[in-house]
Write a protein that holds these residues in place. Sequence first.
Motif, PDB file in Angstrom:
ATOM      1  N   GLY A 134      18.326  25.807 -83.326  1.00 15.07           N
ATOM      2  CA  GLY A 134      18.165  26.700 -82.003  1.00 15.07           C
ATOM      3  C   GLY A 134      19.208  26.031 -80.756  1.00 15.07           C
ATOM      4  N   VAL A 148       8.534  35.547 -80.930  1.00 15.76           N
ATOM      5  CA  VAL A 148       9.579  34.608 -81.349  1.00 15.76           C
ATOM      6  C   VAL A 148       9.373  34.143 -83.041  1.00 15.76           C
ATOM      7  CG1 VAL A 148       8.946  32.460 -80.404  1.00 15.76           C
ATOM      8  CG2 VAL A 148      11.435  32.813 -81.274  1.00 15.76           C
ATOM      9  N   SER A 200       4.885  34.808 -75.958  1.00 12.87           N
ATOM     10  CA  SER A 200       5.144  33.383 -75.694  1.00 12.87           C
ATOM     11  C   SER A 200       4.476  33.010 -74.258  1.00 12.87           C
ATOM     12  CB  SER A 200       6.640  33.362 -75.933  1.00 12.87           C
ATOM     13  OG  SER A 200       6.944  33.562 -77.096  1.00 12.87           O
ATOM     14  N   SER A 255       7.046  26.031 -74.912  1.00  8.64           N
ATOM     15  CA  SER A 255       8.200  25.427 -74.936  1.00  8.64           C
ATOM     16  C   SER A 255       8.249  23.988 -75.499  1.00  8.64           C
ATOM     17  CB  SER A 255       8.975  25.143 -73.630  1.00  8.64           C
ATOM     18  OG  SER A 255       9.091  26.359 -72.721  1.00  8.64           O
ATOM     19  N   LEU A 284      12.114  25.548 -78.745  1.00 10.55           N
ATOM     20  CA  LEU A 284      11.847  26.764 -78.181  1.00 10.55           C
ATOM     21  C   LEU A 284      11.857  26.523 -76.610  1.00 10.55           C
ATOM     22  CD1 LEU A 284      11.007  29.775 -78.299  1.00 10.55           C
ATOM     23  CD2 LEU A 284       8.606  28.886 -78.396  1.00 10.55           C
TER      24      LEU A 284
END
Lengths: 111, 113
Positions: A9, A19, A78, A83, A107
């Motif tokens: 990522g 996601v 999300s 995160s 993320l």
Amino acid sequence: RKEVEQDPGPFNVPEGATVAFNCTYSNSASQSFFWYRQDCRKEPKLLMSVYSSGNEDGRFTAQLNRASQYISLLIRDSKLSDSATYLCVVPRSGGSYIPTFGRGTSLIVHP
Amino acid sequence: NAGVMQNPRHLVRRRGQEARLRCSPMKGHSHVYWYRQLPEEGLKFMVYLQKENIIDESGMPKERFSAEFPKEGPSILRIQQVVRGDSAAYFCASSPGSEKTLFFGSGTQLSVL
């Protein structure tokens, strides 16, 4: 193919987005799979196990595809608190049971 | 029920000194794994122990590194004559049996000056 491979990522998504991460593995004999979450500079924490039939826990769904040798993690709706870095775990091939960690997928959920 | 306890949380050593990292597994867990994590990298397996036995040390450098898990007391990861390249976060994890979920301690951040 590496034992465990993940796209590093980062995945940068807005709040509320869906996601998905994939993780490929080389040990076709693997029976147990896991997703862990790691926040910056902290210890990994178990997010969920991955069963052959798939596994769902609230907004999180884990799937296993044995034919193509990958596992996936889907996060719906999300949150900012999602995160983190998500680590895929697969047993090493051969010998004793050694959980092998992927490098992780980062993320970032933004407002 | 306390989780996996690691200490110290931070350890600073000069080159050539010894570092001792301790790990007390969760109650009832007899399997201990040590992993090392460098900045921006994944966790690398070092050694797998059960009470009084080293099961697999294939991830641990042959020189300077050793590990034990005595019948009584915590598991110890020992690094002799540390070098700057040993600077990393060292995580210990325990589990109640083989192929069971791992539970991690909060890690020891080793810094070698």
